[in-house]
Design a protein around this motif. Structure first.
Motif, short mmCIF file in Angstrom:
data_model
loop_
_atom_site.label_atom_id
_atom_site.label_comp_id
_atom_site.label_asym_id
_atom_site.label_seq_id
_atom_site.Cartn_x
_atom_site.Cartn_y
_atom_site.Cartn_z
N PRO A 165 -1.22 -1.54 -5.24
CA PRO A 165 -0.70 -2.58 -4.54
C PRO A 165 -1.82 -3.22 -3.63
CG PRO A 165 -0.14 -0.54 -3.66
CD PRO A 165 -0.75 -0.09 -4.68
N ARG A 166 -3.36 -2.52 -3.67
CA ARG A 166 -4.20 -3.34 -3.26
C ARG A 166 -5.39 -3.48 -4.15
NH1 ARG A 166 -8.32 -0.67 -1.06
NH2 ARG A 166 -7.21 1.20 -1.10
N TYR A 194 0.82 -4.61 -8.05
CA TYR A 194 2.47 -4.53 -8.01
C TYR A 194 2.88 -4.42 -6.59
CZ TYR A 194 2.13 0.28 -7.22
OH TYR A 194 1.45 1.73 -6.75
N ARG A 195 4.10 -4.84 -6.31
CA ARG A 195 4.69 -4.70 -4.96
C ARG A 195 5.13 -3.28 -4.69
NH1 ARG A 195 8.83 -8.95 -5.26
NH2 ARG A 195 7.07 -10.16 -4.59
N PRO A 196 4.77 -2.85 -3.51
CA PRO A 196 4.95 -1.46 -3.34
C PRO A 196 6.65 -1.17 -3.48
CG PRO A 196 3.46 -2.30 -1.55
CD PRO A 196 3.97 -3.44 -2.43
N GLU A 225 7.25 0.53 -8.44
CA GLU A 225 6.49 1.21 -9.55
C GLU A 225 7.32 1.64 -10.64
OE1 GLU A 225 6.62 2.13 -6.40
OE2 GLU A 225 4.51 2.43 -5.52
N CYS A 259 8.21 -7.07 -9.36
CA CYS A 259 7.01 -6.22 -9.20
C CYS A 259 5.90 -7.19 -8.65
CB CYS A 259 6.51 -5.67 -10.48
SG CYS A 259 7.69 -4.44 -11.40
N VAL A 308 1.44 -1.05 3.09
CA VAL A 308 0.83 -0.40 2.16
C VAL A 308 -0.15 0.75 2.91
CG1 VAL A 308 -1.09 -0.53 0.46
CG2 VAL A 308 0.73 -2.32 0.46
N ARG A 353 -2.81 -7.57 -0.96
CA ARG A 353 -1.88 -8.11 -1.51
C ARG A 353 -1.05 -8.93 -0.85
NH1 ARG A 353 2.96 -8.52 -3.92
NH2 ARG A 353 3.04 -8.76 -5.89
N THR A 365 1.97 -8.03 1.98
CA THR A 365 1.86 -6.83 2.38
C THR A 365 0.77 -6.40 3.68
OG1 THR A 365 -0.16 -6.25 1.12
CG2 THR A 365 2.15 -5.72 0.16
#
Lengths: 673, 860
Positions: free
Chosen positions: B416-417, B431-433, B436, B481, B759, B824, B827
């Motif tokens: 996510p970073r 991806y967005r936390p 997954e 995502c 995150v 991201r 986040t």
């Protein structure tokens, strides 16, 4: 780079303005995809034109553009002498003080400039107008003494030549002060000043055999223009070769002609071409126009006054090795030649002689003219490639040789300007014609660069094998000053070993000069008359190499600097006779031990000087330092006794001193009695 | 394979592989050729000219550099002729011409190649009477490295290391010729995470350690081969100690683990070992204060209290928390104590039972490594999910970078970073936390829809698989995502096409309730791409793998034995002579949540949960009994009833298991006579005897032996057998069989008023309790703050440095803002373990954590 949050500040104004950025991007596009690093020197010139120097902030921004770390840009900036870390004055005057200029009075020129400007070397006048420096060989030895002037605000460079008298110095300085120094870029001489005589200086003195070939056109009006070149029959050869011959046929012809490289090593050009591995593409042709060997100035005249001759040679040579991209790496100081080349390439492209589908064939070729930035070492072919790729101009390991893995790791042929120019003539007139000149081993004609203490220094096109005496006396007009005698002659550029007056009948071809104990090198002949001290010649010579050593390998980096310190001390009157042995030892451990041939070049001159003019060195030391005072070696005992040598302790015979009082036998006798 | 080459060096026949350099061929027969620039781990450069040897050629003998000349069949080489010796002498004279010869005050003195070679090959006398060149002396080029330009002999090793290994050319050659110096760009210090290695490879004293400077003389220190305990790579290093203190740490070669490189944290952050603030005596709380007492008194107190509380509240009212920093022996003893002495499975560690880990790690680090002249790595693609090696596992990062650059390895990064490794080619899935599972299902779908041939079971069940992942379409990938569907397809195809792909995930991706679904999705992905044997979970602590293997988990016994596997449990009960409880225990976070409530006593070894979450700190205060083993005072220690002073890894023997299952020794290297501290296992052993059970451990090696008995993958390992390079356990024995099953993306419940997602993750220089004690490292510590993408910062109208309040449904935290385009959008990045910023304040075990950002208090 740092994986840490960015510093809290608003984005400041960029140091690289959008206009500069656009210009840099245009340069990046000239190099193959992903090779943007090659644009580093052009980009730094753009930055320097804007700021007068390369500010660290702009360097850091450039690093970002080129996908480098700032340190990688800083490495390059500090390597090249023409890139500044401090802004110089508006007019940066650099007087050549290398041997060919030295023997013709460069120091008088420097003195006059100091006097007029009121500054010492390395300083800028208080009004910021002028900075005075000395420089190493600028490729203008036939018109010595001379100065190179850089106009900070435009980045343009002009040569001011034949500054024989204080009045000449005054005139060029006045011209600069009046802001009229850069109305033209063609070289300036006291006689060829457009403001006084109404005409530019034109090419410097040239001549030689009749008819001439390489130099045939340089004195014609507009000789550098494409129309004139075509009118003289130019590009017909390239057209015929591309239309009628296969690349292999061209390579065969060049091999048969026996052209030997004109850069210094004399390696057969056709043989070099034959080293290219089959079926590996792309291939590159790189023209070595980094003419920096002191006493050599032949490529300059070809590029300034007959650039299309070179371009036609490039077209033929690139076709022969099947390269679609050629680079001309020209030394940064040759600004006028650079401008002329760029103009000529532009003309040729407009005419369709460069670009796609040359002469109606399916052959493509692009030429990029790439300016160096002040480094003699970049004349060494691998260093040149490093520089062209955007690195410090330091040599690389061989093998792999450039023909196998050169520019960007691809097969690359690096040829000297004059070698490429020869190709055109071989293809035009044929192998037999070419081989009628010169000798069996050194075929063809040669452009000899004559400088130093002769009446008519200049470039002379003559067949290989012409005797040294004929060059000096018939073409050079003999010694500059009546009543002097030749003391020493450098036969092939400052790197080569000195010849003595008794060797004047040496024919100037590769084999004969080698037999005489030196090398023909780049055919730069420097004549030194007996008014000059060989100690000073040695000192000036070694200072050039100390200044130009790239610093990569130990012997060259440390050896040249050590020698320079010793010679400075001797010149300053602190010499010791054992310094001669020390210098010989240092030199012997530089030559053949260094990474590239530079190490040899750096000390050959000194080695021959010490060997042939030893008496003069000793005389100088005894006269300047009669008490033989000098720094002594501090107490540094040899700490490493050789364990393989016997101690000697066991070998001592303990002989009784004097007559023994009683002998053993006598004692026995006495006891028995 | 090319034929081996036979040549003659100094009249001796040598046979070596083709391509070997002369210098190495000579070394093979114990002929020493002096070198400075040449280094076995770096590309040849041939610049120092020290290694010239005479090679016979048709044109007579020629001097060549042995470090750049490859061997040739029938070559005849002389290394000891008159001309070679005179070149060596002259070259050393050249090198010394500008070297200051300040050996008496040089850290390198005594282990300096320049000294050694001058002694052996030098001229023995100097003819130099000229003044030496002056340059910058002893100045910092990084927070921890000191450069002396005058001592430098320009061998380029440091420059080449940073270029060839780190891919961060931060040191360069400046100026030229005799004025050439090594330097950094102004204002750009070296910050590569493994930069300290240039100190090890510097052949002179030009580069020295700021941390160890003047602390040691090489001939006086005792050198103990050990390993690093800062992360799970388990780099081999050497501890140099003298007079009861640790003086220096340097890298040690292990070609299966770290080559010879270690990171700067491992090299420099050791001051805590010698810290005067180390706990020295057992402490017992009396009248609200912790006072020093004798061991007997503390042990008796704890034994009595544990007994009483167990009698009053039952065994499950007592919990045990260990740490993944503990040795195998300490962790094993702790779980045995909980299970045998108390009769509870309430035993865990952070990232233990709360993370859906896969029981095995990376099959072999060596499969990822590209040594200088060694084989190319076997693995051709690496998929990293929720792992940032640059910050978490620096030497793995080094291996990956080199393999990418030199062996064409490909990376697929899902994080996510935008982590540092994204600078290399390869698909990046930011991806967005919390999404997954959907992302992984998307990858599975991409594989199924590609023309790749499916392996084994996946082929048979392809239709079923396709049904499970059918809901993941492009729109879902994009909207849920937040990743580009084409990139997902590219990544899926790459994994399917790879010969040997490694699939690695870390705790960040599999914590909390959705962890099992993530693990299942990974199993599916590994099965459809044919890389099942290379699915790996990588914990971040030094012994993350080991503590799991030895059973420091609430639901697994040693050897990952399930609690309901009666045969195994019976054998363990026989060995221990005690009954083992069958009900799964509480996990780490469950214990801390229940502390002071249903849980009456906590026994914590080497962990500091109080600093992690304010809520937990409060809970700890409510306990009837809190016992802590610690090295230094911590927030948890402050709340303890009894504190046992523990020894660190350098002070007693222990074994650690790294991320590839390699069991390595960390032997005792330092003895401190001024402390009463004891090893964790010994404290527990004594406590057991105070509770009337005598364990059969004469020393720590007996515990190692018992572990080898009960953990199948460790079978046969003994302390002696481990040697100084460790032994990899039988990882295949521990790998479960793949079970395909649907993995369902849990719904993301948007929390009204919390538009952003938190995150977390780990950074290398986190200012943690141990790193923070090395003053030289403080400046590089990751500054406390909340990272926001520039877009979000603009929307929220906050500037870098502004203080904000980050609010989650569970708590809030006030801290300054960093604006960072690697975060991201949507986040907020707050790494774990930052000074004064317990990101745990925002957590309560639910993932992902929705947050909002408000302006903080003004006037800060």
């Amino acid at each position: 780079m740092a994986n840490r949050p960015s510093a809290p500040s608003d984005p400041p104004e960029p140091w690289i303005t959008p206009e500069m950025r656009a210009e840099i991007d245009a340069w990046i596009r000239l190099y193959p995809e992903g090779r943007q690093r090659s644009a580093i020197l052009p980009a730094l010139y753009i930055i320097q034109r804007h700021y007068g120097y390369c500010p660290p902030q702009a360097q850091a921004e450039l690093a970002e553009i080129l996908d480098l770390t700032p340190a990688e840009v800083g490495e390059v900036v500090t390597f090249y002498t023409m890139l500044h870390q401090e802004p110089p004055g508006e007019y940066h005057i650099q007087v050549c003080t290398n041997v060919p200029c030295m023997v013709r009075g460069a120091s008088r020129c420097v003195e006059r400039l100091k006097e007029r400007l009121g500054v010492e070397e390395g300083q800028t006048t208080p009004d910021g107008r002028f900075t005075l420096d000395h420089a190493e060989c600028l490729g203008s030895c036939a018109t010595a003494p001379m100065a190179m002037v850089t106009e900070r605000s435009t980045g343009r460079i002009r040569y001011f030549e034949e500054l024989d008298s204080p009045e000449d110095v005054d005139r060029f300085l006045d011209l600069l002060a009046a802001g009229r120094g850069f109305t033209h870029l063609e070289r300036w001489t006291p006689d060829g000043d457009p403001d006084h005589t109404g005409r530019p200086a034109g090419p410097y003195r040239n001549g030689g055999m009749e008819p001439r070939f390489l130099l045939a056109r340089v004195n014609l009006p507009d000789s550098h223009r494409l129309a004139r070149y075509e009118a003289d029959g130019g590009y017909a050869t390239a057209r015929r070769v591309l239309q009628e011959m296969t690349p292999a046929q061209v390579v065969d012809q060049v091999k048969a002609s026996g052209i030997r490289g004109r850069g210094g090593a004399g390696f057969p050009t056709g043989v070099k071409w034959g080293f290219i591995p089959k079926d590996v593409y792309p291939r590159y042709l790189v023209v070595n126009a980094d003419e920096g060997e002191p006493g050599t100035f032949k490529d300059r005249i070809l590029m300034e006054y007959d650039p299309h001759q070179l371009i036609e040679g490039i077209i033929i040579s690139a076709y022969a090795i099947q390269a679609e991209q050629a680079f001309i790496y020209i030394r940064g100081e040759y600004y006028f030649a650079y401008e002329r080349l760029v103009q000529a390439v532009q003309e040729a492209r407009e005419k369709g002689y460069l670009g796609q589908g040359l002469f109606g064939t399916d052959v493509d070729l692009e030429i990029v003219v790439h300016r160096g930035a002040g480094s003699y070492e970049c004349g060494e072919e691998t260093a040149l490639l490093s520089s062209l790729e955007g690195y410090r101009g330091q040599p690389r390991l061989k093998p792999p040789f450039p023909a196998v893995e050169g520019l960007y790791g691809k097969p690359t042929i690096v040829n000297n300007v004059e070698s490429i120019a020869n190709v055109t003539h071989v293809m035009r007139h044929g192998v037999d014609w070419y081989r009628q000149f010169g000798t069996e081993q050194s075929p063809g004609m040669r452009i000899f660069c004559l400088s130093g203490n002769v009446k008519r220094p200049g470039v002379y096109e003559l067949p290989h094998g012409v005797p040294l005496r004929e060059l000096i006396e018939s073409y050079g007009g003999g010694l500059q000053q009546e009543g002097t005698a030749i003391k020493a002659v450098v036969p092939g550029g400052l790197s080569m070993k000195l010849l003595t007056p008794d060797q004047l009948d040496t024919p100037l071809d590769f084999e004969s000069v080698q037999a005489a104990g030196s090398l023909l090198g780049s055919a730069g002949v420097i004549v030194v008359d007996d008014r000059h001290s060989m100690v000073e010649v040695a000192r000036r010579t070694i200072h050039f190499y100390r200044h130009e050593s790239c610093g990569k390998c130990t012997p060259c980096r440390e050896g040249t600097a050590w020698l320079a310190k010793i010679l400075d001390r001797i010149a300053a009157g602190q010499g010791r006779t054992q310094d001669l042995e020390l210098m010989a030892w240092i030199a012997a451990n530089v030559t053949g031990k260094s990474f590239c041939p530079f190490g040899d070049a750096a000390v050959w001159g000194l080695q021959s000087n010490l060997a042939k003019y030893r008496d003069e060195f000793i005389r100088w030391i005894q006269e300047t330092n009669p008490a033989a005072e000098g720094p002594g070696i501090p107490i540094r005992p040899i700490y490493r006794p050789d364990v393989h040598q016997g101690s000697g302790l066991q070998e001592v015979q303990f002989e009784p001193r004097g007559e023994p009082i009683l002998l053993h036998d006598q004692v026995i006798d006495l006891l028995e009695e | 394979m090319a034929e081996p080459i036979t040549l003659t060096i100094d009249d001796r026949q040598v046979t070596v592989p083709a391509g070997t350099l002369l210098v190495d061929a000579a070394a093979a027969v114990q002929i020493e050729i002096p070198i400075f620039c040449s280094h076995p781990k770096l590309d040849p450069v041939g610049c120092c000219r020290m290694c010239m040897v005479e090679v016979e050629t048709p044109r007579g003998p020629r001097l060549m550099t042995a470090c750049t000349t490859p061997v040739a069949q029938g070559m005849v080489v002389h290394t000891n002729t008159e001309s070679v010796r005179s070149v060596q002498e002259a070259n050393l004279a050249f090198i010394l011409a500008n070297h200051p010869l300040d050996c008496p005050i040089c850290d390198k003195g005594g282990e300096c190649p320049l000294q050694d070679q001058t002694l052996r090959f030098g001229p023995g006398v100097s003819h130099l009477v000229e003044p030496k060149r002056l340059a910058k002396k002893h100045y910092l080029i990084s927070e921890t490295i000191v450069l002396d330009q005058e001592r430098c002999i320009l061998c380029w090793r440091c420059i080449r290391y940073l270029e060839e290994w780190e891919d961060k050319p931060q040191l360069g050659l400046f100026q030229r010729g005799n004025d050439t110096v090594i330097d950094t760009f102004p204002g750009q210090p070296v910050d590569a995470k493994t930069s300290g290695n240039i100190i090890d490879i510097c052949p002179v004293g030009a580069l020295t350690s700021r941390v160890a400077r003047f602390d040691f003389r090489p001939w006086q220190v005792t050198r103990t081969p050990s390993i690093c305990v800062h992360c799970s790579v388990g780099c081999n290093l050497r501890l140099d100690s003298r007079t009861h203190t640790l003086r220096r740490i340097v890298g040690r070669e292990n070609m299966a683990v770290n080559d010879q490189w270690i990171c700067d944290k491992g090299r420099f952050a050791y001051a805590w070992v010698n810290s005067p603030e180390r706990l020295r005596y057992p402490l017992l709380r009396r009248d609200g204060r912790l006072v020093p007492v004798q061991w007997r008194e503390a042990l008796e107190y704890v034994a009595e209290r544990l007994h009483t509380l167990r009698e009053e509240h039952g065994p499950d009212a007592i919990g045990f928390i260990g740490s993944a920093k503990l040795s195998n022996e300490a962790a094993y003893t702790l779980q045995r104590f909980a299970r045998q002495m108390i009769g509870t499975n309430n035993v865990d560690h952070r990232d233990g039972g709360d993370v859906a880990a896969w029981p095995v790690g990376i099959p072999a680090l060596a499969h990822l490594m590209k040594p200088q002249y060694g084989p190319d790595p076997q693995v051709d693609t690496v998929f990293l999910l929720g792992v940032d090696p640059s910050e978490e596992l620096p030497i793995l990062d080094l291996h990956l970078k080199r393999s990418v650059r030199r062996a064409g390895m490909r990376l697929v990064l899902a994080h996510p970073r935008r982590i540092e490794l994204t600078r290399y080619r390869g698909p990046y899935l930011g991806y967005r936390p919390g999404t997954e599972v959907a992302l992984l299902n998307g990858l599975v779908k991409a594989v199924l829809e590609s023309d790749a041939e499916l392996p084994g079971e996946a082929r048979e069940r392809a239709e079923e698989l396709a049904q499970w992942v059918a809901p993941v379409d492009d729109a879902l990938l994009q909207e849920l995502c937040g990743v580009d569907p084409d990139t997902v397809r590219e990544a899926g195809h790459l994994l399917a096409r790879s010969r040997q792909a490694l699939i690695v995930y870390g705790p960040l991706a599999a914590r909390g309730p959705q962890g099992p679904a993530v693990r299942q999705a990974l199993v599916n992905l590994a099965a459809v791409t044919g890389h099942f044997e290379r699915l790996a979970y990588v914990g971040l602590e030094a012994n993350s793998q080991g503590v799991r293997d030895v059973g420091l988990l609430p639901h697994r016994l040693p050897g990952h034995l399930p609690l309901d596997q009666t045969d195994g449990v019976r054998r363990l009960e026989e060995l221990w002579g005690a009954a083992i409880p069958t009900a799964p225990g509480l996990t780490y976070s469950q214990m801390l949540a229940a502390a002071g409530d249903t849980l009456k006593a906590l026994y914590i070894v080497g962990a500091d949960p109080a600093s992690e979450r304010p809520a937990w700190a409060e809970n700890l205060e409510k306990l009837d009994l809190l016992v802590v083993h610690e090295l230094v005072e911590t927030a948890t220690v402050e709340r303890a009833h009894v504190v046992f002073p523990a020894l660190g890894w350098a002070e007693h023997d222990g074994t650690f298991t790294n991320l590839e299952g390699r069991v390595q020794r960390a032997p005792k290297a330092v003895t401190n006579p001024h402390t009463r501290a004891a090893p964790d296992w010994m404290i527990l052993d004594h406590l057991a005897s105070h509770m009337d059970v005598d364990w059969p451990y004469a020393d720590v090696r007996a515990i190692t032996g018992e572990i080898a008995q009960v953990v199948p993958s460790y079978r046969g390992l003994t302390w002696d057998a481990l040697g100084d390079q460790g032994v990899q356990g039988d990882v295949d024995a521990a790998r479960p069989r793949p079970k395909l099953a649907p993995a369902t993306q849990p719904p993301l419940d948007p929390e009204p008023g919390h538009p952003l997602v938190l995150v977390t993750g780990t950074v290398l220089y986190d200012g943690g309790n141990l790193v923070g004690r090395t003053p030289q490292m403080r400046a590089v510590a990751f500054p406390t703050g909340a990272g926001l993408h520039p877009e979000d910062a603009a929307t929220l109208d906050v500037a870098p440095g502004d203080r904000v309040r980050v609010v989650s449904p569970h708590g809030s935290l006030e801290l300054p803002v960093h604006v960072d385009d690697r975060v991201r959008p949507g986040t907020v990045w707050i790494p774990e373990g930052l000074a004064d910023a317990p990101v745990g304040a925002l957590l309560d075990g639910i993932y992902p954590v929705p947050v909002r950002v408000e302006p903080g208090k003004s006037g800060e």
